[in-house]
Design an enzyme around this catalytic site. Structure first.
Site, PDB file in Angstrom:
ATOM      1  N   GLU A 106      -2.503  19.290 -36.495  1.00  0.00           N
ATOM      2  CA  GLU A 106      -1.384  18.668 -37.209  1.00  0.00           C
ATOM      3  C   GLU A 106      -1.769  17.392 -37.944  1.00  0.00           C
ATOM      4  O   GLU A 106      -1.391  17.197 -39.074  1.00  0.00           O
ATOM      5  CB  GLU A 106      -0.240  18.387 -36.228  1.00  0.00           C
ATOM      6  CG  GLU A 106       0.371  19.645 -35.630  1.00  0.00           C
ATOM      7  CD  GLU A 106       1.624  19.333 -34.826  1.00  0.00           C
ATOM      8  OE1 GLU A 106       2.622  18.942 -35.436  1.00  0.00           O
ATOM      9  OE2 GLU A 106       1.588  19.475 -33.594  1.00  0.00           O
ATOM     10  N   GLU A 125      -3.372  18.699 -24.916  1.00  0.00           N
ATOM     11  CA  GLU A 125      -1.937  18.519 -25.116  1.00  0.00           C
ATOM     12  C   GLU A 125      -1.182  18.660 -23.798  1.00  0.00           C
ATOM     13  O   GLU A 125      -0.213  17.950 -23.546  1.00  0.00           O
ATOM     14  CB  GLU A 125      -1.445  19.551 -26.132  1.00  0.00           C
ATOM     15  CG  GLU A 125      -0.012  19.404 -26.566  1.00  0.00           C
ATOM     16  CD  GLU A 125       0.342  20.367 -27.679  1.00  0.00           C
ATOM     17  OE1 GLU A 125       1.441  20.221 -28.242  1.00  0.00           O
ATOM     18  OE2 GLU A 125      -0.467  21.262 -28.001  1.00  0.00           O
TER      19      GLU A 125
END
Length: 799
Positions: free
Chosen positions: A390, A668
């Site tokens: 991202e 994550e």
């Protein structure tokens, strides 16, 4: 510093595309495999290919001569998305990936270069332009691009006789295609060395065959000087192994890193050297596994291509892209490579490293190092959520990691940019479909910069609007960020008050994101964390209003905070169990100051029981609860629980990630991965999971800011002499100078050496020890809380 006269300068570029189609475009394949990619059954639709070209990277040049002696020559330049500036055949400065990303329709950065020493009688300026985020039309969707590359520049010359001259970008500049055939900030770069033009930015170069530069539209509403430190090549990372792959060779850098690979090769002209980057290998270790780097949204693997010119040993590294990787699969080499042919470069914003930590436990040291790598890997002009998939400035991530990052890096300018970025996305996004809260022009987006904004900020992620300026003020002592953000902060709080909170409770938000096992395992209601963040914001707004001498406003925020605290405890606190229902509920309530007086120790005791009994000695917190978990445990006498959590290696634990799976940055989220299978496809480089690392400074070192004396003019020293540790050394360079907190245990005593910088004062707090146990510089103390003046102090604690 001279003012910049932009009036005569024009935005220029070159849009003609002479690149070979085969190299100027790449295949994009977008699909949505399940998180556990091992269960994925590919369909024909999954393999559907879209081919797309990037905007061309171009060369621009201008020659000029001078006849007078120069006193000062300074270039001011904005090249979008990215540029490199050359003068007389040499690159100007050592900045890379310049300038920093912004919401380009709202503002763009120019930077200055002093070229006084480099300018001569006959000169040539050269510019190479790349797409950067401005021209990014490949990852996610083409609409994220703002436009094709362009630049504006002013060279101001002050002569020794007092006269002045300007060289500006205009129609007189020449343009040509360059050797960069493809550049995308996400997907990589293709460089054809056969197309390089020798001496193209020197005065002697013959450019009659070049075309005139094109005049481009003004891309932005505001051109301002970049205050943020530039991106630079910070340090090298040497690979540790190379072996034969199914195709080509596999290179192991030994560390998951952000930056790029510099290569040195000797091959025939036209040889294509292809480098593909990933965080993991396939289970057979014969190919990279790029799933975790987000190929399902970027469309392809991070890939650099170098086409050799064949004139001996060639060295190359990319200009306009960066990667996040540990492994590189290299194809096209004619023989087995040697490790000396490759150098990794860690590339990030060149913020000063100001904090260090080390202790007697190698595993705890590793947790700190992994946390720092993860933060470093995501400081590229902003604090990104991950450096591959991202590269977005998600607001919740910034809130969670702000304190850990600020203990270790001088991020004063980064947080100022972050806050200003938030202003550029106010009112831009539609309301989030998962919340009942309406659109409001006072609300920012979930992501604070660019075009990929992921809807209007949910109430927990939006707390960064308030808390990032507050943390920055507390840690760096500069109220400028508060003054600049005040209207935005008041607008956000008014929106929450009018349209979001209901009787003091906020029922919505992302929640305690990414606990072990993923969000389905979240055991804390989002209303709890969102309301706690609302309370933190109200308290911080009260304090910031007082800083700005807005006493009536401060009073209104304080009164609102009292109502929210009461509502929070009526809603979430179980009087019988003395608990807020989960590890995160207890830890975050204590951290937020929401627990009523007289009950804090009982809540902390319940937290310890939830860990050791209910979860069999494991944590279950997501990012909000994990941030304060260890500091809270330590503050309330449960440091043995902390030491246990930092010692185990089974799932879920920090040691499970570093020892069982050899991870060198935090993922994550932690899952119970099977090493015989492919890793799950979520990111494995996420700084939001480094928030807990504040504990190394604030708890083990005990160095904590005193918000009433920001910038560590006065600070608190409240260390935890962690059970099982023999020694600990923590340093922190505050705005007033270096603070040191070094302790060791020896013969039933603790010797603690403290250094307080000049113009500072420290307040020592040792609530777990009686005054009779404590000596300060060999003298008795009158209480277990006392002040330290500047200088070195030795505190002895008898056990």
């Amino acid at each position: 510093m001279t003012s910049i006269a932009w009036e005569q300068a024009k935005w220029i570029g070159y849009t003609k595309d002479h690149r070979p189609e085969a190299w100027a475009a790449r295949d994009l394949v977008r699909n949505q495999p399940p998180m556990n990619i091992n269960t994925w059954e590919l369909t024909e639709e999954d393999l559907k290919v879209t081919r797309r070209k990037t905007h061309p990277s171009v060369l621009l040049r201008k020659s000029f001569s001078i006849t007078k002696e120069v006193a000062l020559a300074e270039v001011a330049i904005c090249g979008l998305g990215l540029y490199e500036l050359y003068l007389n055949g040499k690159k100007v400065g050592d900045r890379v990936l310049d300038p920093a990303q912004t919401s380009y329709n709202k503002r763009a950065f120019y930077v200055r270069h002093d070229i006084t020493e480099a300018i001569s009688k006959n000169n040539s300026l050269g510019l190479i332009l790349g797409n950067g985020f401005y021209g990014q039309n490949m990852a996610f969707w083409p609409g994220l691009a703002y436009g094709k590359p362009r630049a504006i520049m002013v060279l101001s010359i002050l002569y020794k006789n007092g006269t002045k001259e300007q060289i500006v970008t205009d129609e007189s500049w020449k343009a040509h295609s360059g050797p960069i055939l493809f550049d995308n900030i996400y997907l990589g770069e293709t460089h054809d060395a056969r197309a390089e033009l020798s001496d193209w930015s020197t005065f002697k170069f013959e450019d009659t065959a070049w075309e005139a530069a094109e005049i481009m539209d003004n891309p932005t509403e505001k051109l301002i000087e970049q205050d943020l430190e530039p991106m630079r090549k910070i340090r090298t990372v040497k690979p540790i192994a190379v072996w034969k792959a199914e195709k080509g060779w596999l290179l192991d850098m030994g560390q998951n890193m952000t930056g790029w690979l510099a290569i040195s090769v000797k091959e025939k002209a036209g040889t294509v050297v292809k480098m593909r980057f990933a965080e993991h290998l396939m289970p057979d270790k014969q190919n990279i596994d790029p799933a975790s780097t987000g190929i399902h949204v970027t469309g392809n693997t991070q890939t650099d291509v170098y086409i050799c010119k064949g004139d001996g040993t060639e060295t190359w590294e990319p200009r306009f892209t960066y990667h996040a990787f540990r492994y590189v699969q290299i194809e096209g080499l004619s023989k087995e490579p040697d490790l000396s042919q490759f150098t990794g470069w860690l590339v990030r914003t060149d913020a000063e490293r100001i904090g260090t930590f080390k202790c007697s436990d190698p595993l705890i040291n590793k947790f700190y190092e992994v946390s720092m790598w993860t933060i470093e890997d995501n400081i590229q002009g902003l604090l990104s959520d991950c450096p591959h998939r991202e590269r977005c400035a998600w607001m919740g991530d910034a809130y969670v990691v702000a304190e850990a990052a600020s203990f270790n890096f001088d991020l004063k300018h980064l947080w100022q940019k972050t806050s200003s970025d938030m202003e550029t996305v106010l009112g831009v996004s539609k309301a989030h479909f998962k919340d009942p809260f309406p659109y409001d022009s006072r609300a920012p987006s979930n992501i604070s910069v660019g075009k990929r904004l992921c809807l209007q900020a949910r109430p927990d992620w939006g707390a960064a609007t308030i808390m990032v300026p507050w943390f920055s003020y507390v840690y760096y002592g500069d109220k400028t960020i508060i003054e600049g953000a005040w209207d935005m902060m008041e607008g956000w709080m008014a929106y929450l008050d009018e349209k979001v909170q209901e009787d003091g409770i906020i029922n919505g938000g992302f929640g305690d994101w990414c606990p072990p096992g993923g969000n389905p395992e979240m055991d804390t209601p989002p209303a709890l964390t969102s309301t706690a963040l609302y309370y933190q914001s109200l308290v911080s707004m009260e304090k910031m209003a007082l800083v700005l001498d807005k006493k009536e406003v401060a009073y209104s925020y304080a009164e609102k905070a009292k109502l929210v605290k009461k509502a929070f405890n009526q809603t979430f606190f179980n009087v019988e169990t003395k608990s807020y229902g989960s590890q995160t509920g207890n830890a975050f309530a204590l951290y937020s100051g929401l627990v009523p007086e007289g009950l804090k120790q009982l809540v902390a005791d319940n937290l310890a029981n939830l860990i050791m009994k209910d979860k069999n000695g494991h944590y279950s917190t997501g990012i909000f609860g994990h941030r304060p978990l260890y500091t809270v445990l330590n503050d309330y006498g449960h440091d043995a629980v902390t030491k246990h959590l930092w010692s185990i290696t089974d799932y879920p634990s920090l040691g499970f990630m570093t020892e069982e799976h050899d991870l060198t940055v935090w993922p994550e989220g932690v899952s119970n991965w099977d090493k015989k299978e492919r890793y799950y496809r979520h990111s494995f480089n996420h700084p939001m999971q480094s928030g807990f690392a504040a504990a190394f400074h604030e708890s083990l070192g005990g160095i904590r800011p005193d918000e009433n004396f920001p910038g560590f003019e006065r600070f608190i020293l409240r260390p935890t002499f962690l059970s099982g540790l023999q020694w600990c050394e923590v340093d922190f360079k505050s705005p007033h100078g270096k603070i040191k907190s070094h302790w060791k245990k020896d013969n039933n005593k603790i010797e603690w050496i403290v250094f307080v910088p000049q113009a500072s004062m420290a307040v020592v707090q040792l609530p777990r020890y009686e005054k009779e146990q404590i000596l300060l510089n060999k003298d008795k103390v009158v209480a277990n809380t006392f002040k330290l003046n500047p200088g070195k102090h030795i505190i002895t604690i008898k056990l």
